[in-house]
Design a protein around this motif. Structure first.
Motif, PDB file in Angstrom:
ATOM      1  N   LEU A 113      11.375 -49.966  21.521  1.00  0.00           N
ATOM      2  CA  LEU A 113      12.328 -50.679  22.356  1.00  0.00           C
ATOM      3  C   LEU A 113      11.644 -51.836  23.073  1.00  0.00           C
ATOM      4  O   LEU A 113      10.534 -51.700  23.576  1.00  0.00           O
ATOM      5  CB  LEU A 113      12.941 -49.732  23.394  1.00  0.00           C
ATOM      6  CG  LEU A 113      13.706 -48.515  22.859  1.00  0.00           C
ATOM      7  CD1 LEU A 113      14.081 -47.587  24.002  1.00  0.00           C
ATOM      8  CD2 LEU A 113      14.950 -48.953  22.093  1.00  0.00           C
TER       9      LEU A 113
ATOM     10  N   GLN B  90      13.948 -55.574  27.238  1.00  0.00           N
ATOM     11  CA  GLN B  90      15.367 -55.803  27.494  1.00  0.00           C
ATOM     12  C   GLN B  90      16.241 -54.650  26.997  1.00  0.00           C
ATOM     13  O   GLN B  90      17.328 -54.417  27.522  1.00  0.00           O
ATOM     14  CB  GLN B  90      15.813 -57.107  26.812  1.00  0.00           C
ATOM     15  CG  GLN B  90      15.141 -58.364  27.342  1.00  0.00           C
ATOM     16  CD  GLN B  90      13.725 -58.552  26.802  1.00  0.00           C
ATOM     17  OE1 GLN B  90      13.332 -57.937  25.805  1.00  0.00           O
ATOM     18  NE2 GLN B  90      12.951 -59.401  27.459  1.00  0.00           N
ATOM     19  N   GLU B  91      15.773 -53.917  25.995  1.00  0.00           N
ATOM     20  CA  GLU B  91      16.566 -52.850  25.385  1.00  0.00           C
ATOM     21  C   GLU B  91      16.398 -51.489  26.049  1.00  0.00           C
ATOM     22  O   GLU B  91      17.285 -50.633  25.966  1.00  0.00           O
ATOM     23  CB  GLU B  91      16.192 -52.697  23.904  1.00  0.00           C
ATOM     24  CG  GLU B  91      16.468 -53.913  23.038  1.00  0.00           C
ATOM     25  CD  GLU B  91      15.834 -53.779  21.669  1.00  0.00           C
ATOM     26  OE1 GLU B  91      16.353 -54.407  20.730  1.00  0.00           O
ATOM     27  OE2 GLU B  91      14.803 -53.067  21.543  1.00  0.00           O
ATOM     28  N   ARG B  92      15.258 -51.265  26.683  1.00  0.00           N
ATOM     29  CA  ARG B  92      14.860 -49.905  27.035  1.00  0.00           C
ATOM     30  C   ARG B  92      15.827 -49.169  27.958  1.00  0.00           C
ATOM     31  O   ARG B  92      16.145 -48.000  27.720  1.00  0.00           O
ATOM     32  CB  ARG B  92      13.453 -49.927  27.644  1.00  0.00           C
ATOM     33  CG  ARG B  92      13.288 -50.878  28.818  1.00  0.00           C
ATOM     34  CD  ARG B  92      11.855 -50.921  29.313  1.00  0.00           C
ATOM     35  NE  ARG B  92      11.654 -52.025  30.233  1.00  0.00           N
ATOM     36  CZ  ARG B  92      10.542 -52.232  30.927  1.00  0.00           C
ATOM     37  NH1 ARG B  92       9.548 -51.376  30.829  1.00  0.00           N
ATOM     38  NH2 ARG B  92      10.428 -53.267  31.724  1.00  0.00           N
TER      39      ARG B  92
ATOM     40  N   THR C  59      19.059 -49.838  28.649  1.00  0.00           N
ATOM     41  CA  THR C  59      20.358 -49.671  27.999  1.00  0.00           C
ATOM     42  C   THR C  59      20.320 -48.517  27.010  1.00  0.00           C
ATOM     43  O   THR C  59      21.299 -47.754  26.884  1.00  0.00           O
ATOM     44  CB  THR C  59      20.771 -50.966  27.276  1.00  0.00           C
ATOM     45  OG1 THR C  59      20.826 -52.041  28.220  1.00  0.00           O
ATOM     46  CG2 THR C  59      22.131 -50.815  26.610  1.00  0.00           C
ATOM     47  N   ALA C  60      19.205 -48.368  26.302  1.00  0.00           N
ATOM     48  CA  ALA C  60      19.070 -47.281  25.324  1.00  0.00           C
ATOM     49  C   ALA C  60      19.168 -45.918  25.994  1.00  0.00           C
ATOM     50  O   ALA C  60      19.730 -44.971  25.432  1.00  0.00           O
ATOM     51  CB  ALA C  60      17.744 -47.408  24.582  1.00  0.00           C
TER      52      ALA C  60
END
Length: 271
Positions: A96, A99-101, A103-104
């Motif tokens: 991840l 920016q993704e972590r 939200t995941a």
């Protein structure tokens, strides 16, 4: 380094005694397949743990040319798998970006974020994370080439500094520079860890900033690590901790018990 080989039976007992999911008497049961069942039964029924990692920082989480993962964050994922399934291989790793972590975790794409992530009050409240416990105390640093003659913050006046977006490092750098009275520096922002260090090695910036542990780890895989040095300055405190989604005590307590067991096992010298 924390070790996952700390008595899978002990971890299972901790889960049973501290984090049991038995319904109270006379209550209506919730099936494991229900969205409201909680993360612990969901993971157990799935038969594997989905773990969000970085994958690009040696010592924390790194994948070699054979596709094998290693590092502190990876060991934590394996320990959870050992406790739940008595099998450290029952882990699916998801790389991840910064920016993704979060939200995941929020969407349930991953069961746990074990990704050299700083525990901050904003992330613990506004972003709906529940941090387990710090597993590594770090601090933000700066690395520059020895040829640049950069020795202290003031030497970076008028120079460019590579920094990763979506992290605490951007604001920390701005605060440290303002406090030191350094003006005219130029942040070169990257969205990806690989892009960050590629830009630095290509000379697009005179220095790069991140957690000191990450700087040391990345320097170790440079073609000529001896040509780079970390400044003595530490511009922030960075308690790194795994995190899960807030509002699910059985799952967070299970993970916390496992991590505490690892810490205690390290103290006892259990390998």
């Amino acid at each position: 380094m924390l070790k996952w080989r700390f008595c899978a039976l002990t971890l299972l007992l901790l889960l049973i005694t501290a984090c049991g999911t038995e319904n109270p008497p006379n209550s209506s049961s919730t099936t494991a397949s229900s969205p409201d069942a909680g993360r612990l039964p969901t993971v157990k029924n799935r038969g594997k743990l989905i773990c969000g990692i970085n994958g690009e920082v040696p010592g924390f989480s790194f994948v070699n040319e054979k596709g094998e993962y290693s590092g502190l964050d990876v060991q934590i994922c394996r320990a959870i798998a050992a406790a739940l399934f008595n099998d450290t291989s029952k882990v699916e790793y998801r790389k991840l970006s910064p920016q993704e972590r979060f939200t995941a975790v929020q969407t349930g794409e991953v069961d746990i974020l074990s990704r050299n992530t700083t525990w901050t009050i904003n992330r613990d409240t506004a972003l709906g994370m529940e941090f387990i416990t710090p597993v590594f105390y770090d601090g933000q640093g700066i690395m520059a080439t020895k040829a640049s003659n950069v020795k202290k913050l003031e030497d970076l006046s008028g120079k460019s500094i590579c920094v990763l977006s979506g992290t605490t490092t951007e604001q920390n750098l701005a605060d440290a520079m303002a406090k030191a009275g350094v003006q005219g520096y130029k942040p070169i922002v990257s969205d990806d860890v690989e892009a960050l260090y590629t830009a630095y090695q290509a000379g697009r910036c005179q220095a790069v900033t991140s957690d000191r542990s990450q700087l040391v780890a990345r320097r170790s895989v440079f073609p000529r690590p001896q040509d780079h040095q970390l400044l003595e300055v530490v511009i922030s405190k960075e308690p790194l901790a795994p995190a899960v989604a807030d509002g699910d005590p059985p799952w967070s307590n299970a993970v916390r018990s496992i991590v505490f067991s690892l810490i205690q096992g390290e103290e006892f010298g259990i390998n």
